[in-house]
Design a protein around this motif. Structure first.
Motif, PDB file in Angstrom:
ATOM      1  N   GLU A  28       0.824  -1.209   0.000  1.00 20.20           N
ATOM      2  CA  GLU A  28       0.000   0.000   0.000  1.00 20.20           C
ATOM      3  C   GLU A  28       0.861   1.263   0.000  1.00 20.20           C
ATOM      4  OE1 GLU A  28       0.325  -1.291   4.323  1.00 20.20           O
ATOM      5  OE2 GLU A  28       0.006  -2.290   2.408  1.00 20.20           O
ATOM      6  N   VAL A  29       2.036   1.197   0.620  1.00 16.81           N
ATOM      7  CA  VAL A  29       2.953   2.342   0.638  1.00 16.81           C
ATOM      8  C   VAL A  29       3.585   2.521  -0.746  1.00 16.81           C
ATOM      9  CG1 VAL A  29       5.098   3.253   1.633  1.00 16.81           C
ATOM     10  CG2 VAL A  29       3.396   2.150   3.106  1.00 16.81           C
ATOM     11  N   LEU A  30       4.018   1.434  -1.329  1.00 18.58           N
ATOM     12  CA  LEU A  30       4.595   1.489  -2.667  1.00 18.58           C
ATOM     13  C   LEU A  30       3.561   1.998  -3.670  1.00 18.58           C
ATOM     14  CD1 LEU A  30       7.036   0.930  -4.425  1.00 18.58           C
ATOM     15  CD2 LEU A  30       6.240  -1.423  -4.665  1.00 18.58           C
ATOM     16  N   CYS A  31       2.347   1.495  -3.578  1.00 18.44           N
ATOM     17  CA  CYS A  31       1.250   1.939  -4.441  1.00 18.44           C
ATOM     18  C   CYS A  31       1.041   3.442  -4.304  1.00 18.44           C
ATOM     19  CB  CYS A  31      -0.029   1.179  -4.075  1.00 18.44           C
ATOM     20  SG  CYS A  31      -1.543   1.778  -4.866  1.00 18.44           S
ATOM     21  N   ALA A  32       0.945   3.924  -3.078  1.00 20.34           N
ATOM     22  CA  ALA A  32       0.694   5.352  -2.850  1.00 20.34           C
ATOM     23  C   ALA A  32       1.822   6.209  -3.422  1.00 20.34           C
ATOM     24  CB  ALA A  32       0.519   5.627  -1.360  1.00 20.34           C
ATOM     25  N   ARG A  33       3.060   5.764  -3.271  1.00 20.38           N
ATOM     26  CA  ARG A  33       4.194   6.529  -3.795  1.00 20.38           C
ATOM     27  C   ARG A  33       4.154   6.631  -5.310  1.00 20.38           C
ATOM     28  NH1 ARG A  33       9.028   3.807  -0.277  1.00 20.38           N
ATOM     29  NH2 ARG A  33       8.497   4.766   1.727  1.00 20.38           N
ATOM     30  N   ILE A  34       3.953   5.497  -5.967  1.00 17.56           N
ATOM     31  CA  ILE A  34       4.001   5.500  -7.430  1.00 17.56           C
ATOM     32  C   ILE A  34       2.772   6.182  -8.019  1.00 17.56           C
ATOM     33  CG2 ILE A  34       3.009   3.199  -7.804  1.00 17.56           C
ATOM     34  CD1 ILE A  34       5.208   2.856  -9.992  1.00 17.56           C
ATOM     35  N   GLY A  87      -5.244  -2.028 -11.590  1.00 13.87           N
ATOM     36  CA  GLY A  87      -5.949  -1.447 -10.449  1.00 13.87           C
ATOM     37  C   GLY A  87      -5.315  -0.153  -9.973  1.00 13.87           C
ATOM     38  N   GLN A  88      -4.006  -0.109  -9.967  1.00 15.16           N
ATOM     39  CA  GLN A  88      -3.306   1.117  -9.568  1.00 15.16           C
ATOM     40  C   GLN A  88      -3.560   2.224 -10.585  1.00 15.16           C
ATOM     41  OE1 GLN A  88       0.594  -0.586  -9.349  1.00 15.16           O
ATOM     42  NE2 GLN A  88       0.460  -0.968  -7.149  1.00 15.16           N
ATOM     43  N   TYR A  89      -3.670   1.859 -11.846  1.00 20.85           N
ATOM     44  CA  TYR A  89      -3.956   2.842 -12.892  1.00 20.85           C
ATOM     45  C   TYR A  89      -5.355   3.431 -12.702  1.00 20.85           C
ATOM     46  CZ  TYR A  89      -3.896   4.907 -17.587  1.00 20.85           C
ATOM     47  OH  TYR A  89      -3.913   5.780 -18.642  1.00 20.85           O
ATOM     48  N   ALA A 119      -4.205   9.283  -2.868  1.00 19.01           N
ATOM     49  CA  ALA A 119      -3.407   8.126  -3.291  1.00 19.01           C
ATOM     50  C   ALA A 119      -3.184   7.196  -2.103  1.00 19.01           C
ATOM     51  CB  ALA A 119      -2.071   8.575  -3.877  1.00 19.01           C
ATOM     52  N   ARG A 120      -2.854   7.770  -0.944  1.00 22.62           N
ATOM     53  CA  ARG A 120      -2.645   6.965   0.269  1.00 22.62           C
ATOM     54  C   ARG A 120      -3.923   6.225   0.656  1.00 22.62           C
ATOM     55  NH1 ARG A 120       0.065  10.847   2.245  1.00 22.62           N
ATOM     56  NH2 ARG A 120      -1.694  11.875   3.238  1.00 22.62           N
ATOM     57  N   GLU A 121      -5.038   6.956   0.743  1.00 29.75           N
ATOM     58  CA  GLU A 121      -6.303   6.352   1.169  1.00 29.75           C
ATOM     59  C   GLU A 121      -6.764   5.257   0.205  1.00 29.75           C
ATOM     60  OE1 GLU A 121      -8.985   9.667   1.486  1.00 29.75           O
ATOM     61  OE2 GLU A 121      -7.990  10.448   3.288  1.00 29.75           O
ATOM     62  N   ASP A 122      -6.704   5.533  -1.090  1.00 31.94           N
ATOM     63  CA  ASP A 122      -7.167   4.558  -2.073  1.00 31.94           C
ATOM     64  C   ASP A 122      -6.278   3.316  -2.115  1.00 31.94           C
ATOM     65  OD1 ASP A 122      -9.127   6.423  -2.574  1.00 31.94           O
ATOM     66  OD2 ASP A 122      -8.525   6.826  -4.653  1.00 31.94           O
ATOM     67  N   CYS A 123      -4.979   3.518  -1.970  1.00 22.88           N
ATOM     68  CA  CYS A 123      -4.066   2.371  -1.976  1.00 22.88           C
ATOM     69  C   CYS A 123      -4.211   1.535  -0.703  1.00 22.88           C
ATOM     70  CB  CYS A 123      -2.629   2.828  -2.170  1.00 22.88           C
ATOM     71  SG  CYS A 123      -2.287   3.378  -3.870  1.00 22.88           S
ATOM     72  N   VAL A 124      -4.410   2.180   0.430  1.00 22.29           N
ATOM     73  CA  VAL A 124      -4.646   1.434   1.675  1.00 22.29           C
ATOM     74  C   VAL A 124      -5.913   0.595   1.528  1.00 22.29           C
ATOM     75  CG1 VAL A 124      -5.340   1.689   4.100  1.00 22.29           C
ATOM     76  CG2 VAL A 124      -3.350   2.922   3.235  1.00 22.29           C
ATOM     77  N   ALA A 125      -6.966   1.179   0.961  1.00 18.67           N
ATOM     78  CA  ALA A 125      -8.214   0.442   0.766  1.00 18.67           C
ATOM     79  C   ALA A 125      -8.008  -0.731  -0.190  1.00 18.67           C
ATOM     80  CB  ALA A 125      -9.298   1.378   0.232  1.00 18.67           C
ATOM     81  N   ARG A 126      -7.241  -0.521  -1.232  1.00 20.42           N
ATOM     82  CA  ARG A 126      -7.012  -1.579  -2.226  1.00 20.42           C
ATOM     83  C   ARG A 126      -6.253  -2.763  -1.632  1.00 20.42           C
ATOM     84  NH1 ARG A 126      -7.142  -3.123  -7.141  1.00 20.42           N
ATOM     85  NH2 ARG A 126      -5.416  -4.086  -8.215  1.00 20.42           N
ATOM     86  N   GLY A 167      -6.862 -11.484  -9.180  1.00 19.52           N
ATOM     87  CA  GLY A 167      -6.998 -11.135 -10.583  1.00 19.52           C
ATOM     88  C   GLY A 167      -5.678 -11.157 -11.331  1.00 19.52           C
ATOM     89  N   GLY A 168      -4.643 -11.688 -10.768  1.00 21.52           N
ATOM     90  CA  GLY A 168      -3.359 -11.775 -11.454  1.00 21.52           C
ATOM     91  C   GLY A 168      -2.478 -10.573 -11.133  1.00 21.52           C
ATOM     92  N   PRO A 169      -1.222 -10.636 -11.545  1.00 20.97           N
ATOM     93  CA  PRO A 169      -0.260  -9.595 -11.193  1.00 20.97           C
ATOM     94  C   PRO A 169      -0.581  -8.234 -11.807  1.00 20.97           C
ATOM     95  CG  PRO A 169       0.712 -11.143 -12.744  1.00 20.97           C
ATOM     96  CD  PRO A 169      -0.629 -11.698 -12.336  1.00 20.97           C
ATOM     97  N   TRP A 170      -1.344  -8.202 -12.886  1.00 20.48           N
ATOM     98  CA  TRP A 170      -1.660  -6.926 -13.530  1.00 20.48           C
ATOM     99  C   TRP A 170      -2.787  -6.199 -12.847  1.00 20.48           C
ATOM    100  CZ3 TRP A 170      -2.257 -11.776 -15.392  1.00 20.48           C
ATOM    101  CH2 TRP A 170      -3.545 -12.245 -15.469  1.00 20.48           C
ATOM    102  N   ARG A 171      -3.487  -6.803 -11.920  1.00 16.50           N
ATOM    103  CA  ARG A 171      -4.608  -6.169 -11.219  1.00 16.50           C
ATOM    104  C   ARG A 171      -4.079  -5.506  -9.995  1.00 16.50           C
ATOM    105  NH1 ARG A 171      -8.189  -4.268 -13.392  1.00 16.50           N
ATOM    106  NH2 ARG A 171      -9.450  -4.353 -11.608  1.00 16.50           N
TER     107      ARG A 171
END
Length: 108
Positions: free
Chosen positions: A26-32, A57-59, A89-96, A104-108
């Motif tokens: 979730e931290v990596l997601c929020a950063r990118i 999903g990150q997109y 970005a932080r809130e949405d990535c934490v939720a994800r 859903g595979g590595p691309w999700r």
């Protein structure tokens, strides 16, 4: 005569080094997502999510964050948009990633 010596983890004089810690997803997601959201908001345009290093999903999070940031920038200015990017970005990535890695595979 050939002599070899190997210093293993228990060898005398060997020092223990701390193991590197992994960055939580979730931290990596929020950063990118925050990074690319700022790039897009500054006129970089959307690119291929894979070239950005994002999953599908990150997109989706990025697109939502950029839409909200554009509206905030028009209403309140660039600083408000930048703060919104970091926060959303932080809130949405934490939720994800709340339940672990999404299915859903590595691309999700």
């Amino acid at each position: 005569m050939l002599a070899t010596a190997c210093a293993g983890p228990g060898a005398a004089g060997a020092r223990a080094t701390p193991a590197p810690s992994a960055t939580p997803p979730e931290v990596l997601c929020a950063r990118i997502v925050a990074h690319w959201s700022r790039e897009v908001l500054d006129g970089g345009g959307y690119g291929d999510y894979q070239s950005m290093g994002l999953s599908g999903g990150q997109y989706e999070i990025l697109r939502s964050v950029v839409d909200a940031a554009r509206a905030a920038k028009e209403r309140e200015g660039a600083r408000a948009a930048d703060e919104l990017i970091g926060r959303q970005a932080r809130e949405d990535c934490v939720a994800r990633y709340r339940s672990g890695t999404p299915d859903g595979g590595p691309w999700r």
